[in-house]
Design a protein around this motif. Structure first.
Motif, PDB file in Angstrom:
ATOM      1  N   ASP A  99       0.661  -1.090   0.038  1.00  0.00           N
ATOM      2  CA  ASP A  99       0.263   0.236   0.137  1.00  0.00           C
ATOM      3  C   ASP A  99       0.874   1.401  -0.154  1.00  0.00           C
ATOM      4  O   ASP A  99       0.444   2.203  -0.458  1.00  0.00           O
ATOM      5  CB  ASP A  99      -0.986  -0.088   1.154  1.00  0.00           C
TER       6      ASP A  99
ATOM      7  N   TRP B 182       1.688   2.366  -3.380  1.00  0.00           N
ATOM      8  CA  TRP B 182       0.414   2.798  -4.105  1.00  0.00           C
ATOM      9  C   TRP B 182       0.096   4.183  -3.446  1.00  0.00           C
ATOM     10  O   TRP B 182      -0.137   5.205  -4.313  1.00  0.00           O
ATOM     11  CB  TRP B 182      -0.683   1.582  -4.071  1.00  0.00           C
ATOM     12  N   LEU B 183       0.051   4.480  -2.131  1.00  0.00           N
ATOM     13  CA  LEU B 183      -0.462   5.835  -1.689  1.00  0.00           C
ATOM     14  C   LEU B 183       0.547   6.731  -2.032  1.00  0.00           C
ATOM     15  O   LEU B 183       0.144   7.968  -2.084  1.00  0.00           O
ATOM     16  CB  LEU B 183      -0.455   5.552  -0.166  1.00  0.00           C
TER      17      LEU B 183
ATOM     18  N   LEU C  30      -0.240   7.991  -5.483  1.00  0.00           N
ATOM     19  CA  LEU C  30      -1.476   8.785  -5.424  1.00  0.00           C
ATOM     20  C   LEU C  30      -1.291  10.088  -4.841  1.00  0.00           C
ATOM     21  O   LEU C  30      -1.846  11.171  -5.388  1.00  0.00           O
ATOM     22  CB  LEU C  30      -2.723   8.029  -4.445  1.00  0.00           C
ATOM     23  N   ALA C  31      -0.672  10.359  -3.911  1.00  0.00           N
ATOM     24  CA  ALA C  31      -0.063  11.394  -3.614  1.00  0.00           C
ATOM     25  C   ALA C  31       0.599  12.199  -4.765  1.00  0.00           C
ATOM     26  O   ALA C  31       0.659  13.543  -4.710  1.00  0.00           O
ATOM     27  CB  ALA C  31       0.798  11.329  -2.293  1.00  0.00           C
TER      28      ALA C  31
ATOM     29  N   THR D 158     -10.235   9.283  -9.279  1.00  0.00           N
ATOM     30  CA  THR D 158      -9.801   8.460  -8.013  1.00  0.00           C
ATOM     31  C   THR D 158     -10.790   7.766  -7.348  1.00  0.00           C
ATOM     32  O   THR D 158     -10.565   6.665  -7.348  1.00  0.00           O
ATOM     33  CB  THR D 158      -9.369   9.694  -7.045  1.00  0.00           C
TER      34      THR D 158
ATOM     35  N   VAL E   1      -8.253   1.184   2.308  1.00  0.00           N
ATOM     36  CA  VAL E   1      -7.327   2.137   1.836  1.00  0.00           C
ATOM     37  C   VAL E   1      -7.848   2.875   0.597  1.00  0.00           C
ATOM     38  O   VAL E   1      -7.616   4.193   0.621  1.00  0.00           O
ATOM     39  CB  VAL E   1      -6.057   1.283   1.336  1.00  0.00           C
TER      40      VAL E   1
ATOM     41  N   ALA F 263      -8.547   6.774   0.874  1.00  0.00           N
ATOM     42  CA  ALA F 263      -7.806   7.724  -0.326  1.00  0.00           C
ATOM     43  C   ALA F 263      -8.640   8.578  -0.975  1.00  0.00           C
ATOM     44  O   ALA F 263      -8.327   9.705  -1.299  1.00  0.00           O
ATOM     45  CB  ALA F 263      -6.991   6.693  -1.077  1.00  0.00           C
TER      46      ALA F 263
ATOM     47  N   VAL G 294      -9.783  11.583   1.116  1.00  0.00           N
ATOM     48  CA  VAL G 294      -8.711  12.621   1.060  1.00  0.00           C
ATOM     49  C   VAL G 294      -8.663  13.455  -0.021  1.00  0.00           C
ATOM     50  O   VAL G 294      -8.579  14.626  -0.192  1.00  0.00           O
ATOM     51  CB  VAL G 294      -7.351  11.816   1.738  1.00  0.00           C
ATOM     52  N   VAL G 295      -8.555  12.836  -1.381  1.00  0.00           N
ATOM     53  CA  VAL G 295      -8.540  13.387  -2.520  1.00  0.00           C
ATOM     54  C   VAL G 295      -9.305  14.450  -2.888  1.00  0.00           C
ATOM     55  O   VAL G 295      -9.240  15.405  -3.140  1.00  0.00           O
ATOM     56  CB  VAL G 295      -8.179  12.322  -3.576  1.00  0.00           C
TER      57      VAL G 295
END
Length: 412
Positions: A220, A223-224, A227-228, A257, A382, A386, A389-390
């Motif tokens: 993860d 991947w996170l 994404l960030a 997303t 997750v 995510a 948050v996005v």
């Protein structure tokens, strides 16, 4: 009458672009037919080529006459059709499809100008066909559906007869409607320098981030991190757009997303419902545009997706997604033509693989067998967190952009 034809021409042009997008696999490289995950050439895929072409064409045609733009648009339609019916094959055909669809998108954005209804029609049709095109193919190819006969010569050809017929009909309507609606229209020039600065590096950078997420087996965290990185790209690009134009990119990125699994389509009824929700959402967004309501809807969808992971409920978030995406997108239109041409492909280029498999051959077995092994799989919690948050980050960024003055008054 002219406005109605302009809207119709944009709907058909958007459908052709989106239907071509649905035929381009995001991670199939156009540089090498044998490219695999982990190969740098995979970064340059069909969707990236489409996005780059849309940017370049919108810039090149920024100050052209309507007739010149029409020639490019209709020529691009023909290129896409030739590839769809098998007249352009192999890797060259893949390049032709990506370049043709991108050229049609760029030219159509220029023809739409700042006409809000035309821009909304182009955007919603392209997104709808791009996300639902494969479902339409599956419906047309059902055993109990109509049977078409199509003669194809050449071992490399892989023509889907149903898709070819749909594309030919759509292309014919697109060419006629574009000519009728725009042949005598005076086009307004738009800014090109920022369009180039944003539109050329953005799909390549997004491809690098996506490749990074797909090519590593670190769980993860990687991947996170990807994404960030993608979120940073979206925010920086959004603030580089003139005025408030960056809001379109942000809304599409947020939609990509939380909607990375696509719309919920399993049969003809669900396909019809998804299309209807797109149309209704776009109509309400056109009549009562409220950006924060649209972003709030995306937050609700992301939250509902989180709840559905722990409670046995129907996939409500997936059915609500087309409505909310269409509403939020249309609420932030109109924008500069070049900005629209750059932002629209982001829904397809700025996505990350949710589950990635790599195939390896096991010669020790009785015969060479390809075995799929998992390399990355963020769990449901997750993904949902995510997405929340996005959308929150995008909402803050849009609020800051709202403080900027608009560049030009929006057309109808």
């Amino acid at each position: 009458m002219i406005d109605s034809m302009k809207v119709l021409s944009m709907i058909l042009a958007g459908f052709v672009v989106g239907y071509a997008v649905s035929d381009i696999r995001p991670f199939d490289s156009l540089l090498s037919s044998t490219a695999e995950f982990g190969s740098p050439t995979t970064i340059v895929n069909g969707l990236a080529v489409l996005a780059l072409t849309a940017c370049l064409v919108s810039v090149a045609l920024a100050r052209s006459s309507a007739r010149g733009v029409l020639v490019v648009a209709i020529g691009a339609v023909l290129v896409v059709v030739f590839r769809t019916v098998g007249m352009v094959t192999g890797m060259f055909g893949d390049w032709a499809c990506a370049v043709g669809a991108g050229a049609l998108l760029g030219a159509s954005a220029v023809l739409a100008g700042r006409h809000r209804a035309a821009q909304a029609s182009l955007a919603v049709a392209a997104i709808g066909a791009g996300l639902l095109g494969t479902a339409l193919d599956a419906l047309l190819q059902a055993d109990d559906g109509p049977v078409f006969v199509w003669d194809v010569v050449g071992a490399e050809d892989a023509v889907v007869p149903e898709r070819a017929i749909v594309m030919v009909i759509a292309a014919l309507g697109t060419a006629l409607s574009l000519y009728q609606a725009h042949r005598d229209v005076a086009l307004q020039s738009h800014e090109t320098r920022r369009t180039r600065l944003i539109g050329l590096p953005l799909p390549i950078a997004a491809g690098v981030v996506s490749w990074f997420a797909a090519g590593h087996d670190s769980g993860d965290a990687v991947w996170l991190g990807a994404l960030a990185g993608m979120a940073v790209l979206a925010v920086v690009a959004a603030f580089a757009f003139p005025g408030r134009d960056g809001r379109v990119l942000l809304v599409l990125f947020a939609s990509a997303t939380i909607g990375s699994m696509g719309f919920a389509v399993e049969d003809s009824l669900q396909l019809a419902v998804s299309v209807a929700l797109l149309v209704v959402g776009a109509g309400i967004g056109y009549r009562w545009p409220q950006l924060y309501v649209g972003l709030g809807g995306l937050l609700v969808v992301a939250g509902a997706s989180l709840i559905e992971g722990y409670i046995a409920l129907p996939s409500l978030s997936q059915f609500a997604l087309p409505f909310v995406v269409a509403y939020a997108l249309v609420s932030v239109l109109s924008t500069a033509p070049g900005s629209l041409a750059v932002a629209l492909p982001a829904l397809f280029t700025m996505t990350l693989p949710v589950v990635v498999y790599s195939a390896s051959y096991q010669p020790g077995l009785s015969s060479d067998v390809s075995v799929a092994t998992r390399t990355s799989e963020p769990d449901h919690l997750v993904l949902s967190l995510a997405g929340l948050v996005v959308v929150a980050v995008v909402t803050v960024a849009c609020a800051v952009l709202m403080r900027r003055p608009t560049q030009n008054p929006a057309a109808r």
